[in-house]
Design an enzyme around this catalytic site. Structure first.
Site: not given
Ligand code: SER
Length: 323
Positions: A10, A13, A141, A145, A171
């Protein structure tokens, strides 16, 4: 001293592209192998195509490049994952299991697997969310995780694999664009502001989420990976925290620099995802175990973002004029 060679999945990304540069600076260009399922036109240096669903190909790359560490960043994020739940599960889960199993077989020294605030759900305490808490996520997702964290811990306990992880908040960085997440608005908003355009936010103005500046995210990740193994008491994933804010608060902060910046609100399906996550995080375990301390808050991040984006767009303009 053994020479380290790092494989990144990745690598194109949002985090991968910045981490690749940081690892190149540290380990040398020749010792970093960025991989991704797609190649960017402007990519420079080493690159290997890799679909993380192809375990044999992962193994072949490890052998060919004598890889000693893996940063496994390839995944489908929260919002995009909801468009195709089962393929998302395959990529996120099978991809991780392929990495863990090959890492075990090839005796890889260290593996990094990012987790996320998406592991939390509506039954999790929302403020100052503890490290050890209820985790009933609502997105595919998030489910992948949580399961991934447990698999990492399993491979550590059962096989002694040195796998390390943090639960990234949203982030934010000027270096790259996010893709398919729920926290993406907090990057997009700066781009619109610097371009002098209004921003239509897909979350409500009072939606508070935990966030982290890219520079802190990269430094924290490298510090975790550098820490002596006996300092790492958590092999699922560490809570990580720096700041929490709402769309209204980030807009206000941007307006201190760009007073006529306009924001409107048009919440979509991502609102429910954001509402299922927590608002702030207790990261005392990361601080205690390996010395995590964030440097940026909303004020300093906004200053830094706007300075860098202004530079980037100015360079782009000059290049366009030249061509
Ligand atoms: N930034 C990510 C998302 O919005 C959270 O891990 O999916």
């Amino acid at each position: 001293m053994t020479k380290d060679t790092i494989l990144i999945t990745g690598a194109n990304g949002q985090i991968g592209s910045v981490l690749t540069e940081a690892l190149r600076q540290r380990f040398g260009e020749d010792n970093v192998i960025p991989t991704d399922i797609r190649k960017l036109d402007h990519h420079v240096g080493h690159f290997e195509f890799l679909n993380v669903l192809e375990a044999d190909h992962i193994a072949e790359l490890i052998d060919r490049h004598q890889v000693t560490q893996i940063y496994h960043l390839a995944a489908i994020l929260s919002a995009k994952g909801e468009q195709a739940p089962l393929p998302t599960w395959d990529i996120n889960m099978k991809g991780l299991l392929n990495i863990l199993e090959v890492a075990r077989e090839k005796k890889i020294a260290k593996v990094f697997n990012p987790s996320s605030i998406a592991v939390f759900g509506t039954t999790t305490p929302r403020v100052n969310t503890p490290q050890f808490t209820v985790m009933e996520p609502t997105t595919v997702y998030g489910i992948s995780k949580v399961a991934g964290e447990l698999w990492c811990q399993y491979f550590h306990t059962r096989y002694g694999l040195d796998v390390r992880s943090v639960r990234y908040p949203g982030i934010i960085g000027y270096q790259s664009l996010p893709g398919g997440g729920t926290t993406d608005y907090a990057v997009d908003i700066y781009h619109k502001a610097i371009l002098g355009q209004p921003y239509e936010c897909f979350l409500k103005e009072d939606t508070r989420l935990p966030m982290l500046y890219m520079d802190d995210a990269i430094r924290g990740t490298l510090e975790l990976m550098d820490a002596p193994a006996d300092r790492i008491s958590i092999r699922t994933s560490y809570n990580l925290s720096a700041m929490s804010f709402t769309p209204a608060e980030i807009s206000l902060e941007i307006r201190k620099h760009i007073p006529d910046f306009k924001v409107s609100y048009q919440p979509d399906f991502r609102q429910a995802i954001a509402d299922s996550w927590t608002q702030s995080i207790d990261d005392s375990h990361a601080r205690r175990d390996w010395g995590w301390v964030p440097k940026y808050d909303l004020v300093s991040m906004t200053e830094d973002m706007l300075v860098h984006l202004a530079e980037q767009y100015a360079v782009e303009k000059v290049e366009k004029l030249k061509s």
